[in-house]
Design an enzyme around this catalytic site. Sequence first.
Site, PDB file in Angstrom:
ATOM      1  CD  GLU A 211      -2.827   5.464   6.721  1.00 55.12           C
ATOM      2  OE1 GLU A 211      -2.822   5.553   5.474  1.00 55.12           O
ATOM      3  OE2 GLU A 211      -1.901   4.902   7.343  1.00 55.12           O
TER       4      GLU A 211
ATOM      5  CB  SER B 118       5.128  -2.734  11.848  1.00 49.96           C
ATOM      6  OG  SER B 118       4.758  -1.402  12.170  1.00 49.96           O
TER       7      SER B 118
ATOM      8  CD  GLU C 187      -3.540  -2.842   7.107  1.00 47.96           C
ATOM      9  OE1 GLU C 187      -2.419  -3.111   6.664  1.00 47.96           O
ATOM     10  OE2 GLU C 187      -4.114  -1.761   6.888  1.00 47.96           O
TER      11      GLU C 187
ATOM     12  N   GLY D 182       2.833  -1.506   4.175  1.00 51.63           N
ATOM     13  CA  GLY D 182       3.001  -0.096   3.856  1.00 51.63           C
ATOM     14  C   GLY D 182       4.452   0.240   3.576  1.00 51.63           C
ATOM     15  N   GLY D 183       5.141   0.733   4.608  1.00 57.54           N
ATOM     16  CA  GLY D 183       6.507   1.241   4.466  1.00 57.54           C
ATOM     17  C   GLY D 183       7.462   0.333   3.712  1.00 57.54           C
TER      18      GLY D 183
ATOM     19  CG  HIS E   6      -5.675   1.822   5.091  1.00 61.82           C
ATOM     20  ND1 HIS E   6      -5.217   2.768   5.970  1.00 61.82           N
ATOM     21  CD2 HIS E   6      -4.672   0.928   4.927  1.00 61.82           C
ATOM     22  CE1 HIS E   6      -3.980   2.458   6.323  1.00 61.82           C
ATOM     23  NE2 HIS E   6      -3.624   1.343   5.706  1.00 61.82           N
TER      24      HIS E   6
ATOM     25  N   GLY F 231       2.558   1.562  10.647  1.00 60.70           N
ATOM     26  CA  GLY F 231       3.576   2.601  10.548  1.00 60.70           C
ATOM     27  C   GLY F 231       4.286   2.908  11.848  1.00 60.70           C
TER      28      GLY F 231
ATOM     29  CG  ASN G 144      -1.719   1.236   1.389  1.00 62.25           C
ATOM     30  OD1 ASN G 144      -1.862   2.009   0.434  1.00 62.25           O
ATOM     31  ND2 ASN G 144      -2.264   1.453   2.573  1.00 62.25           N
ATOM     32  CD1 TRP G 145       3.720   1.226  -2.628  1.00 61.44           C
ATOM     33  CD2 TRP G 145       3.511   2.101  -4.681  1.00 61.44           C
ATOM     34  NE1 TRP G 145       4.475   0.473  -3.485  1.00 61.44           N
ATOM     35  CE2 TRP G 145       4.369   0.996  -4.754  1.00 61.44           C
ATOM     36  CE3 TRP G 145       3.236   2.804  -5.864  1.00 61.44           C
ATOM     37  CZ2 TRP G 145       4.957   0.581  -5.954  1.00 61.44           C
ATOM     38  CZ3 TRP G 145       3.800   2.401  -7.051  1.00 61.44           C
ATOM     39  CH2 TRP G 145       4.662   1.290  -7.081  1.00 61.44           C
ATOM     40  CE  LYS G 146       0.166   3.375   4.677  1.00 56.16           C
ATOM     41  NZ  LYS G 146       0.160   3.476   6.115  1.00 56.16           N
TER      42      LYS G 146
HETATM   43  C1  PEP Z   1      -0.670  -0.093   5.959  1.00 54.05           C
HETATM   44  O1  PEP Z   1      -0.694   1.106   5.831  1.00 54.05           O
HETATM   45  O2  PEP Z   1      -1.581  -0.783   5.494  1.00 54.05           O
HETATM   46  C2  PEP Z   1       0.458  -0.689   6.663  1.00 54.05           C
HETATM   47  C3  PEP Z   1       0.346  -1.923   7.055  1.00 54.05           C
HETATM   48  O3  PEP Z   1       1.564   0.114   6.894  1.00 54.05           O
HETATM   49  P1  PEP Z   1       2.980  -0.325   7.548  1.00 54.05           P
HETATM   50  O4  PEP Z   1       3.363  -1.637   6.917  1.00 54.05           O
HETATM   51  O5  PEP Z   1       3.914   0.765   7.214  1.00 54.05           O
HETATM   52  O6  PEP Z   1       2.730  -0.499   8.997  1.00 54.05           O
END
Ligand code: PEP
Length: 251
Positions: free
Chosen positions: A97, A213, A167, A234-235, A95, A173, A9-11
Amino acid sequence: MRKKIIIGNWKMHKTQAAAKVFAKETVDLVARAKQDGIILGVAPSYLSLEVVKKHNKRLIVAAQNVHQEEAGAFTGEISLPMLQEIKIGHVILGHSERRQYFNETDAALNLKVNRVLNAGLVPIFCVGETLSEFEAKLTKTVIARQITIGLAGINPALVKKLIVAYEPVWSIGTGKNASPEIAQDICAFIRHELMKMYGKSKANQIHLLYGGSVKPENIKAYLSLQDVDGALVGGASLEVASFTKLVMNLK
Ligand code: PEP
């Protein structure tokens, strides 16, 4: 037999130019992962959806959201026909966010999930509790509500297409990932809720992802769990090097 799925997920990251570089540099990785039964995907910004599709034809390309209406006076939104026109097959919905900053409710998400499935796309439906809910031991209460409202009324023939991502909001994050024991416990709980709604055989076909994470160092522990069929990342999905390591470290 459920396959393993890893979705990045590049957001709100990456210009079209950067998305193109990533797409081109991961063509071989996607092919190699496929041979090992692992499906890879990314969710770029709307502007980069076509760019990534064009330069990496086997990578799943998912939108990060979609509006529930086909058209109308909804400034800033994107509709399903717009995604269908450019042959996007997957959409992340709910999500944390989106829930937190854009007030997406379980009821609104339920409309989206049904419309996405009925239009022939696959929703990647996210659920998860906040830190205060986790600390108050409300995780299962929250997840049960998100699932029973958000995933109600699905055409039984389409249920098996669903992807659900657990999640925990406190792990997104933050570097504080949920332990594999928690991930397994909650994913088994999600599958149990889905069984109550749609029966055992359909629930057993639904792919459940863990997200929060996930890094090259810990991905294997999650993907070896009985009810975890992949990861939403994500990251660690932003750079080709770490995305590649995520896949390589599964071996
Ligand atoms: C996400 O935003 O869906 C996510 C899991 O981010 P991260 O892996 O950075 O925690």
